[in-house]
Scaffold this motif. Sequence first.
Motif, PDB file in Angstrom:
ATOM      1  N   THR A 169       0.789  -0.830  -0.077  1.00 49.44           N
ATOM      2  CA  THR A 169      -0.145   0.297   0.037  1.00 49.44           C
ATOM      3  C   THR A 169       0.962   1.106   0.054  1.00 49.44           C
ATOM      4  O   THR A 169       1.875   1.292   0.993  1.00 49.44           O
ATOM      5  CB  THR A 169      -1.317   0.051   1.688  1.00 49.44           C
ATOM      6  N   ILE A 170       1.005   1.780  -1.125  1.00 53.72           N
ATOM      7  CA  ILE A 170       1.254   2.862  -0.864  1.00 53.72           C
ATOM      8  C   ILE A 170      -0.151   5.202  -0.197  1.00 53.72           C
ATOM      9  O   ILE A 170      -0.570   4.619  -1.426  1.00 53.72           O
ATOM     10  CB  ILE A 170       1.956   3.778  -2.733  1.00 53.72           C
ATOM     11  N   TYR A 171       0.965   4.846   0.489  1.00 47.97           N
ATOM     12  CA  TYR A 171      -0.138   5.672   0.584  1.00 47.97           C
ATOM     13  C   TYR A 171       0.160   7.762   0.333  1.00 47.97           C
ATOM     14  O   TYR A 171      -0.857   8.333   0.150  1.00 47.97           O
ATOM     15  CB  TYR A 171       0.514   6.551   2.501  1.00 47.97           C
ATOM     16  N   ASP A 172       1.198   7.866   0.042  1.00 46.69           N
ATOM     17  CA  ASP A 172       1.429   9.254  -0.359  1.00 46.69           C
ATOM     18  C   ASP A 172       2.717   8.996  -1.623  1.00 46.69           C
ATOM     19  O   ASP A 172       3.691   8.158  -1.873  1.00 46.69           O
ATOM     20  CB  ASP A 172       1.761   9.816   0.885  1.00 46.69           C
ATOM     21  N   VAL A 173       2.679   9.935  -2.946  1.00 50.44           N
ATOM     22  CA  VAL A 173       3.758  10.043  -3.711  1.00 50.44           C
ATOM     23  C   VAL A 173       3.727  11.985  -3.493  1.00 50.44           C
ATOM     24  O   VAL A 173       2.375  12.338  -3.737  1.00 50.44           O
ATOM     25  CB  VAL A 173       3.499   9.586  -4.639  1.00 50.44           C
ATOM     26  N   GLU A 174       4.540  12.369  -3.947  1.00 55.04           N
ATOM     27  CA  GLU A 174       5.267  14.024  -3.740  1.00 55.04           C
ATOM     28  C   GLU A 174       5.908  14.117  -4.674  1.00 55.04           C
ATOM     29  O   GLU A 174       7.119  13.628  -4.444  1.00 55.04           O
ATOM     30  CB  GLU A 174       4.752  14.312  -1.927  1.00 55.04           C
ATOM     31  N   ILE A 175       6.030  14.436  -5.693  1.00 56.86           N
ATOM     32  CA  ILE A 175       7.024  14.884  -6.351  1.00 56.86           C
ATOM     33  C   ILE A 175       7.082  15.981  -6.666  1.00 56.86           C
ATOM     34  O   ILE A 175       5.998  17.704  -7.399  1.00 56.86           O
ATOM     35  CB  ILE A 175       6.696  14.181  -7.929  1.00 56.86           C
ATOM     36  N   THR A 176       8.157  17.368  -6.828  1.00 52.35           N
ATOM     37  CA  THR A 176       8.790  18.289  -6.159  1.00 52.35           C
ATOM     38  C   THR A 176       9.424  19.175  -7.514  1.00 52.35           C
ATOM     39  O   THR A 176      10.905  17.889  -7.639  1.00 52.35           O
ATOM     40  CB  THR A 176       8.680  19.256  -5.577  1.00 52.35           C
ATOM     41  N   ARG A 177       9.644  20.179  -8.156  1.00 54.90           N
ATOM     42  CA  ARG A 177      10.968  20.094  -8.560  1.00 54.90           C
ATOM     43  C   ARG A 177      11.235  21.833  -7.885  1.00 54.90           C
ATOM     44  O   ARG A 177      10.746  22.848  -8.036  1.00 54.90           O
ATOM     45  CB  ARG A 177      10.690  20.512  -9.825  1.00 54.90           C
ATOM     46  N   GLU A 178      12.881  22.335  -7.791  1.00 50.34           N
ATOM     47  CA  GLU A 178      13.569  23.157  -7.942  1.00 50.34           C
ATOM     48  C   GLU A 178      14.855  23.627  -8.452  1.00 50.34           C
ATOM     49  O   GLU A 178      14.875  22.717  -8.558  1.00 50.34           O
ATOM     50  CB  GLU A 178      13.853  23.339  -6.122  1.00 50.34           C
ATOM     51  N   GLU A 179      14.213  24.480  -9.779  1.00 51.35           N
ATOM     52  CA  GLU A 179      15.527  24.341 -10.638  1.00 51.35           C
ATOM     53  C   GLU A 179      15.283  22.948 -11.364  1.00 51.35           C
ATOM     54  O   GLU A 179      14.976  22.267 -12.172  1.00 51.35           O
ATOM     55  CB  GLU A 179      16.367  25.456 -10.377  1.00 51.35           C
ATOM     56  N   ASN A 180      16.995  22.585 -11.281  1.00 55.98           N
ATOM     57  CA  ASN A 180      17.130  21.185 -12.064  1.00 55.98           C
ATOM     58  C   ASN A 180      17.003  20.761 -11.079  1.00 55.98           C
ATOM     59  O   ASN A 180      17.170  19.002 -11.457  1.00 55.98           O
ATOM     60  CB  ASN A 180      18.639  21.465 -12.398  1.00 55.98           C
ATOM     61  N   LEU A 181      16.739  20.048  -9.873  1.00 58.79           N
ATOM     62  CA  LEU A 181      16.620  18.979  -8.458  1.00 58.79           C
ATOM     63  C   LEU A 181      15.341  18.534  -8.546  1.00 58.79           C
ATOM     64  O   LEU A 181      14.182  20.130  -8.272  1.00 58.79           O
ATOM     65  CB  LEU A 181      17.063  19.628  -7.786  1.00 58.79           C
ATOM     66  N   ILE A 182      14.581  17.373  -9.014  1.00 52.70           N
ATOM     67  CA  ILE A 182      13.213  16.479  -8.612  1.00 52.70           C
ATOM     68  C   ILE A 182      13.518  16.139  -7.264  1.00 52.70           C
ATOM     69  O   ILE A 182      14.640  15.346  -7.437  1.00 52.70           O
ATOM     70  CB  ILE A 182      13.304  16.377 -10.729  1.00 52.70           C
ATOM     71  N   THR A 183      12.711  15.969  -6.459  1.00 56.68           N
ATOM     72  CA  THR A 183      12.420  15.022  -5.810  1.00 56.68           C
ATOM     73  C   THR A 183      11.271  14.948  -5.825  1.00 56.68           C
ATOM     74  O   THR A 183      10.138  15.159  -5.817  1.00 56.68           O
ATOM     75  CB  THR A 183      12.240  16.107  -4.297  1.00 56.68           C
TER      76      THR A 183
END
Length: 243
Positions: A169-183
Amino acid sequence: MRNLKIKIQYNGANYCGWQKQPDSLGIQGTIEKAIYEITNEEVKITGSGRTDAGVHALGQVANFKLNSKIPADRIPNALNAKLPKDIAVIECEEVKDSFHARYSAKGKRYRYLIYNSPYRNPIYKDTSYHVKYDLDFNKMCEEAKSLIGTHDFKGFMSSGSSVVDTVRTIYDVEITREENLITIEVEGNGFLYNMVRIIVGTLVDIGRGRIEDNLAEIINSKSRSKTGHTAPAHGLFLKKVDY
């Protein structure tokens, strides 16, 4: 004996992984050696799970049994004086005898860093996956929503695992980008062998346009041949363990 719970951070670049190996340098063995140096006691520490060679941790948890009466709040500084600079114990507390770092865990959250630029960044060389190709960030975010919920993630497991039940079970997926860095952060009740790295590799391949199927179809196929490549270990961090 006292049961002590510690939280650990480490840069895994110079280690064979968490698990102690007879002829390689592991995080577990390095910490056990430091415990012996401050207490003269040989202990075996149990981690919440193994991290592979090159993988990092912001919140790995482990426990061990100890006779020494050193106050728990003094143990981090004592251990850090003996540990190499790429490993740090940041918390220690005495817990019930029944606590087990692995079996008591209810879930984990992982972080993965992608450095998305035509040119590499030496600062992030050991802690991110350099992807030089253009990525459709919005598409990656949209497709990632399909991961949330309870699914059979058989297609997101590397070969060599003996796990039979591949439902997670996956509870959460969060993808963010700040300039060239994707988290990319993924939280769930458990993860299969290389599951997070395959999720990341699949999202990268979707972002590059190399995979045209939507992620929901890929999950339902339960086929490793439908998922993307396995992203490299050095971009992965164990962020936290829930109990």
